[in-house]
Design a protein around this motif. Structure first.
Motif, mmCIF file in Angstrom:
data_model
loop_
_atom_site.group_PDB
_atom_site.id
_atom_site.type_symbol
_atom_site.label_atom_id
_atom_site.label_comp_id
_atom_site.label_asym_id
_atom_site.label_seq_id
_atom_site.Cartn_x
_atom_site.Cartn_y
_atom_site.Cartn_z
ATOM 1 N N THR A 146 0.821 -1.211 0.000
ATOM 2 C CA THR A 146 0.000 0.000 0.000
ATOM 3 C C THR A 146 0.854 1.261 0.000
ATOM 4 N N HIS B 120 -3.675 1.404 -6.265
ATOM 5 C CA HIS B 120 -3.540 2.870 -6.351
ATOM 6 C C HIS B 120 -2.849 3.283 -7.645
ATOM 7 N N LEU C 126 -8.419 -1.980 3.445
ATOM 8 C CA LEU C 126 -7.741 -1.286 2.350
ATOM 9 C C LEU C 126 -6.465 -2.023 1.973
ATOM 10 N N PHE D 89 -8.853 6.929 -0.623
ATOM 11 C CA PHE D 89 -8.456 5.696 0.049
ATOM 12 C C PHE D 89 -8.528 5.872 1.569
#
Length: 362
Positions: A196, A327, A298, A344
């Motif tokens: 992430t 992303h 997430l 997000f």
């Protein structure tokens, strides 16, 4: 340390009674970690820049804009988080609590792996660091040691049990299969946060959100009255991890000051691997491993996007996303970086609220 030194003096000096309260020490840990990050941040960033003339190596196969906007930015900023978190935890937590040491083992151990990975990337001047299999072996070894330590402390029937959210009396007994399950949670969470971490501020805010949620979960799980009221499993001693979670949030806030767009420093694997591992270890202690998958949804989405992308390309030769992790897909679609990051964050907040709802909806 302050608890161990000052709490015993509470009978002689009433002011020291404050150190017996988890809420007070959690707040103290948060502010201490934040203060450490603010004080050390500028000098640490200058030192990192002096050691990293070209900044973090940028993936050549990544979004083209990163070659311009990210070039020259130093990495290994996770050191700032690790220092703030570790010092603050050691200062405010009950050092006789074995859960604190187990989570610190995972946090610092995974951070050391990330540090080695970042260092090799910098010295070799490419985006490849430690071999993936070697990182995995080290993570599994540390996770196994921490799991065995946790299992030896947790009382039956929770020792090898996995609680199921939304069901008050369900506890799946895995016997010794619990060890690989717990290691999977720690290693999986660690690498999910790592995936992430690709845009300024994208990873650290969801990590702080999850850390704040688990501060509450740890406090409630460790309190017999609240645990009984909410009908969640009571884990004596788990409440002390609220202090560590507070330190995580404080250190994260301090890091975000310097990581806000445009970032002055990246956390690197030093930060992402350690923070994800910490969340995984805390979820194992509090018996909320499955809730972590909701609160940290997430991170799960980002990981699944990579798995789907790789599997689809190997099986069909076609890509599902324009680029993975997720992303980067939206970057390729033309979304601006702040738009992706804030949206997000919103998703992370919604998932955290859903995860917290499992404490009552049973």
């Amino acid at each position: 340390m302050l608890y161990n030194l000052l709490a015993p003096l509470a009978d002689q000096h009433q002011v020291f009674n404050l150190f017996r309260y988890l809420t007070f020490r959690t707040g103290g840990a948060t502010m201490t970690a934040l203060f450490i990050a603010f004080v050390l941040g500028p000098s640490l960033i200058r030192w990192l820049k002096s050691r990293q003339r070209g900044g973090q190596p940028i993936r050549e196969d990544g979004p083209e804009s990163h070659l311009l906007t990210k070039k020259g930015t130093p990495t290994m900023g996770g050191l700032l988080i690790l220092i703030g978190l570790s010092v603050s935890t050691l200062l405010w937590a009950n050092l006789a609590n074995p859960y604190v040491w187990a989570v610190l083992l995972v946090t610092i151990g995974f951070g050391a792996i990330g540090f080695g990975d970042d260092w090799l990337k910098l010295t070799r001047r490419n985006s490849k660091g430690l071999p993936g299999r070697l990182k995995l072996v080290f993570q599994i070894a540390i996770g196994t040691a921490a799991t065995l330590g946790i299992a030896s402390t947790v009382a039956e029937p929770l020792t090898f049990g996995v609680a199921v959210p939304f069901f008050k009396d369900v506890l799946i007994q895995l016997s010794w299969f619990f060890v690989p399950f717990a290691v999977f949670v720690m290693v999986g969470a660690s690498n999910a946060v790592n995936l992430t971490d690709g845009l300024d501020g994208l990873a650290i805010v969801p990590v702080m959100i999850a850390g704040g949620c688990f501060a509450l979960i740890a406090y409630l799980s460790g309190n017999a009255v609240f645990a009984n009221y909410l009908q969640i499993h009571h884990v004596p001693g788990a409440g002390e991890l609220a202090v560590l979670c507070g330190a995580l949030v404080g250190a994260g806030l301090g890091f975000l000051w310097f990581n806000a767009p445009p970032a002055m420093v990246f956390m690197g694997d030093t930060g992402s691997l350690s923070l994800g591992g910490a969340l995984g270890a805390i979820s194992v202690v509090t018996k909320h491993e499955l809730v972590l998958a909701i609160i940290g949804g997430l991170f799960v989405l980002e990981t699944v996007s990579v798995i789907v992308q790789v599997a689809s390309f190997k099986l069909t030769g076609r890509r599902v996303f324009r680029m993975a992790p997720l992303h980067h897909h939206f970057e390729k679609k033309g979304w601006q970086e702040p738009t992706i990051v804030i949206r997000f964050w919103i998703i992370a907040i919604v998932l955290a609220l859903i995860g917290l709802a499992t404490l009552k909806l049973r």
